[in-house]
Write an enzyme that holds these catalytic residues in place. Structure first.
Site, PDB file in Angstrom:
ATOM      1  N   SER A   1      -1.468  13.834  10.983  1.00 37.83           N
ATOM      2  CA  SER A   1      -1.965  12.456  11.048  1.00 37.83           C
ATOM      3  C   SER A   1      -2.338  12.155  12.486  1.00 37.83           C
ATOM      4  O   SER A   1      -1.809  12.761  13.418  1.00 37.83           O
ATOM      5  CB  SER A   1      -0.876  11.472  10.600  1.00 37.83           C
ATOM      6  OG  SER A   1      -1.211  10.138  10.930  1.00 37.83           O
TER       7      SER A   1
ATOM      8  N   TYR B   1       7.003   6.860  10.050  1.00 38.01           N
ATOM      9  CA  TYR B   1       5.917   7.742   9.609  1.00 38.01           C
ATOM     10  C   TYR B   1       5.410   8.581  10.777  1.00 38.01           C
ATOM     11  O   TYR B   1       5.208   9.796  10.647  1.00 38.01           O
ATOM     12  CB  TYR B   1       4.786   6.909   9.021  1.00 38.01           C
ATOM     13  CG  TYR B   1       3.585   7.715   8.569  1.00 38.01           C
ATOM     14  CD1 TYR B   1       3.621   8.434   7.381  1.00 38.01           C
ATOM     15  CD2 TYR B   1       2.416   7.741   9.330  1.00 38.01           C
ATOM     16  CE1 TYR B   1       2.523   9.165   6.960  1.00 38.01           C
ATOM     17  CE2 TYR B   1       1.314   8.474   8.920  1.00 38.01           C
ATOM     18  CZ  TYR B   1       1.371   9.187   7.729  1.00 38.01           C
ATOM     19  OH  TYR B   1       0.279   9.915   7.325  1.00 38.01           O
TER      20      TYR B   1
END
Length: 248
Positions: free
Chosen positions: A139, A152
């Site tokens: 990510s 996250y």
């Protein structure tokens, strides 16, 4: 000659997009997801494109399920050439102290433990196969966290670290690893995080995120396949495909 591709998180979003692009090329696919209904639908769509496909329902954070999806893949196709370690979740945007331990455990179990377990059981197959490629869906948060997204971001930093370690430790065995790091992608994983979205959170995210162009899953799938094809030279790195977002 067709290759064997194992894809987790294959039911929807990026995993589905990668599966369908590979199916068009005639490869053999093992598709893994906890979402059986959509996973079976992706498998059927891939078959219609001419691919040989199996679907395996699995919780990637469950070690026995991981052993099973690897074993079923090898039983069906004999080996694993490419592993797209893609399964992952997001949790609602919050400040760190507002997360519950249960939310933390769920996210880390899927995003980090699940990725580790997949790597743990796929690598011996690749060693026996004299090589292979692992693509981890990381990510943009592995470079710089967006606001209200700390847990996250921590999970994706961990996955980027695993990618580097594989690249370092297994290259002499002809096993290569590459991370792919999108920013905003139009999939249901990001929708889960948006359930707590407020004007304050939106302003914080905007302030912590540089200008970028949101991508479709199909556009990021092209980057995944590029990384698969170029894994030897990209080994250990993470491809930043965050739509022009620049990190310090």
């Amino acid at each position: 000659m067709s290759k064997v591709y194992l894809i987790t998180g294959a039911a929807t979003g990026l995993g589905r997009a990668v599966a369908l692009k590979l199916a068009e090329q005639g490869h053999r696919l093992s598709l893994v997801d906890y979402n059986e209904k959509d996973g079976q639908a992706t498998a059927e769509d891939a078959k219609k494109l001419g691919a040989e496909v199996i679907f395996v329902k699995a919780d990637v954070s469950n070690e026995e399920d991981v052993k099973n999806y690897v074993a079923q893949t090898v039983e069906a196709f004999g080996t694993i050439d490419y592993f797209h370690n893609n399964a992952g979740v997001m949790i609602p945007f919050r400040l760190l102290h507002e997360y519950s331990s249960e939310e933390y455990d769920r996210l880390m179990n899927i995003n980090v433990k699940g990725a580790f377990l997949g790597i743990k059981y796929v690598i011996p197959v690749m060693i026996e196969n004299n090589g292979g490629t692992i693509i981890n869906t990381v990510s943009s948060n592995s470079f710089k966290p967006t606001a209200f997204n700390g847990v996250y971001a921590a999970s994706k930093h961990a996955l980027a670290g695993l990618t580097k370690s594989i690249g370092q430790d297994y290259q002499d065995l002809n096993i290569f690893a590459v991370g792919v790091a999108p920013n905003t992608m139009q999939t249901n994983i990001s929708a889960a995080a948006s359930t707590t979205y407020t004007e304050e959170i939106g302003a914080g995210i905007a302030a912590s995120t540089g200008p970028n162009i949101p991508a479709t899953a199909e556009e990021i799938a092209d980057v995944v396949i590029f990384a698969m094809n170029g894994a030897k030279t990209l080994n250990g790195s993470t491809v930043n495909c965050a739509g022009g977002q620049i990190y310090n």
